[in-house]
Scaffold this motif. Structure first.
Motif, short mmCIF file in Angstrom:
data_model
loop_
_atom_site.label_atom_id
_atom_site.label_comp_id
_atom_site.label_asym_id
_atom_site.label_seq_id
_atom_site.Cartn_x
_atom_site.Cartn_y
_atom_site.Cartn_z
N SER A 89 0.84 -1.19 0.00
CA SER A 89 0.00 0.00 0.00
C SER A 89 0.87 1.23 0.00
O SER A 89 1.80 1.35 0.81
N ALA A 90 0.60 2.15 -0.92
CA ALA A 90 1.38 3.38 -1.02
C ALA A 90 0.49 4.59 -0.82
O ALA A 90 -0.49 4.77 -1.55
N SER A 91 0.81 5.41 0.17
CA SER A 91 0.15 6.70 0.39
C SER A 91 -1.36 6.57 0.46
O SER A 91 -2.10 7.35 -0.15
N MET A 92 -1.83 5.57 1.19
CA MET A 92 -3.26 5.35 1.34
C MET A 92 -3.72 5.40 2.78
O MET A 92 -4.71 6.04 3.11
N ILE A 93 -2.99 4.72 3.68
CA ILE A 93 -3.53 4.46 5.00
C ILE A 93 -3.72 5.74 5.82
O ILE A 93 -4.54 5.78 6.73
N GLN A 94 -3.01 6.82 5.46
CA GLN A 94 -3.20 8.06 6.21
C GLN A 94 -4.58 8.67 5.97
O GLN A 94 -5.02 9.52 6.73
N TRP A 95 -5.27 8.23 4.91
CA TRP A 95 -6.57 8.81 4.59
C TRP A 95 -7.74 8.09 5.27
O TRP A 95 -8.86 8.57 5.19
N ALA A 97 -10.02 6.59 8.41
CA ALA A 97 -10.32 7.01 9.78
C ALA A 97 -9.89 5.98 10.82
O ALA A 97 -9.58 6.32 11.96
N ASP A 98 -9.87 4.70 10.42
CA ASP A 98 -9.51 3.63 11.36
C ASP A 98 -8.37 2.81 10.75
O ASP A 98 -8.59 1.74 10.17
N PRO A 99 -7.11 3.28 10.86
CA PRO A 99 -6.00 2.54 10.25
C PRO A 99 -5.80 1.17 10.86
O PRO A 99 -5.31 0.26 10.18
N GLY A 100 -6.17 0.99 12.12
CA GLY A 100 -6.04 -0.33 12.73
C GLY A 100 -6.90 -1.37 12.05
O GLY A 100 -6.48 -2.52 11.83
N LEU A 101 -8.12 -0.98 11.68
CA LEU A 101 -9.02 -1.88 10.98
C LEU A 101 -8.45 -2.26 9.62
O LEU A 101 -8.44 -3.44 9.23
N VAL A 102 -7.95 -1.28 8.88
CA VAL A 102 -7.39 -1.54 7.56
C VAL A 102 -6.15 -2.41 7.67
O VAL A 102 -5.95 -3.35 6.89
N MET A 103 -5.30 -2.12 8.64
CA MET A 103 -4.10 -2.94 8.82
C MET A 103 -4.48 -4.39 9.10
O MET A 103 -3.87 -5.32 8.55
N ALA A 104 -5.47 -4.60 9.94
CA ALA A 104 -5.89 -5.97 10.25
C ALA A 104 -6.40 -6.68 9.00
O ALA A 104 -6.13 -7.87 8.79
N ARG A 105 -7.13 -5.97 8.14
CA ARG A 105 -7.64 -6.57 6.91
C ARG A 105 -6.50 -6.93 5.96
O ARG A 105 -6.50 -7.99 5.33
N LEU A 106 -5.51 -6.03 5.81
CA LEU A 106 -4.38 -6.32 4.95
C LEU A 106 -3.60 -7.53 5.46
O LEU A 106 -3.21 -8.42 4.68
N CYS A 107 -3.36 -7.56 6.77
CA CYS A 107 -2.59 -8.67 7.35
C CYS A 107 -3.32 -10.00 7.19
O CYS A 107 -2.70 -11.04 6.95
N ALA A 108 -4.64 -9.98 7.31
CA ALA A 108 -5.41 -11.21 7.16
C ALA A 108 -5.36 -11.74 5.73
O ALA A 108 -5.54 -12.94 5.50
N ALA A 109 -5.11 -10.86 4.76
CA ALA A 109 -5.07 -11.27 3.36
C ALA A 109 -3.76 -11.93 2.97
O ALA A 109 -3.65 -12.52 1.90
#
Length: 228
Positions: A89-95, A97-109
């Motif tokens: 992921s490039a220059s996305m996660i800062q946008w 509201a819940d980066p923890g949720l997105v990180m968990a989804r990426l890691c699960a994939a």
């Protein structure tokens, strides 16, 4: 197993080439093999020819010459593939509201033994704009250590950090054009009239002008981690 990669992209800045190079160096130093493609769409993404590739963005338009499965939509909700070898992921996660949720989804994939490579922007990003009173900012600026702290158990951090990338422009007006072209509204809510624009340009150039023009400083953050 055929390599499978999934990428989530956000706003593309001209500084992103330096960020991608840094991520490649981080993974290379960790002993990973193969190519890595991150950042803005490219007609010939490195290493994608032999891989199955998924691309996500809010719109995710089809890219000529890129064989990929397109997953348009919000990365916090869109269905993601499973058991990929690399989630980048490039220059996305800062946008988000819940980066923890997105990180968990990426890691699960990611499959066991697979990789996660993320670039973002850190606290202190665009100091020139903040110094002039800009109130615009992404909701989730995170340092490399803060990105690493979002990893679930079972992941090993192979590299994380921040670095500064200073771009120079001939004038403050060119800085604003750069921000508009890259999709970053760095002066939101501040410039509402021709007079306010003239005042902003004058203060920017008075405070930051020099022999190389005027600077704009990106403060990038990055994380490279492996599962298992």
């Amino acid at each position: 197993m055929t390599a499978r990669r999934w990428r989530s992209g956000g706003c593309a800045a001209s500084a992103l080439a330096a960020i991608v190079a840094g991520l490649r160096r981080g993974i290379g130093g960790a002993g990973a093999g193969g190519g890595l493609w991150l950042g803005p769409p490219d007609p010939a993404p490195a290493g994608a020819a032999a891989a199955r590739l998924w691309l996500n963005d809010l719109a995710a338009p089809d890219l000529a010459g890129v064989a990929a499965d397109y997953l348009p939509g919000d990365v916090a909700a869109v269905a993601l593939p499973g058991a990929v070898d690399l989630a980048a992921s490039a220059s996305m996660i800062q946008w988000v509201a819940d980066p923890g949720l997105v990180m968990a989804r990426l890691c699960a994939a990611v499959a066991p033994g697979g990789w996660l490579a993320i670039s973002s922007f850190a606290p202190g990003h665009f100091p020139e704009l903040r110094g002039l009173g800009s109130r615009a900012a992404a909701p989730s600026y995170l340092s490399g250590a803060q990105l690493a702290a979002l990893l679930p158990p079972g992941w090993r951090v192979r590299g994380a950090g921040e670095w500064r990338i200073v771009l120079h422009f001939p004038s403050a007006l060119e800085v604003l054009r750069h921000l508009r072209a890259t999709g970053v509204n760095g002066c939101a809510g501040q410039i509402r009239s021709p007079g306010a624009l003239r005042d902003f340009l004058a203060r920017y150039e008075a405070g930051h002008g020099g022999a190389r023009g005027v600077p704009l400083t990106y403060v990038a953050s990055w994380l490279v981690a492996r599962k298992g």
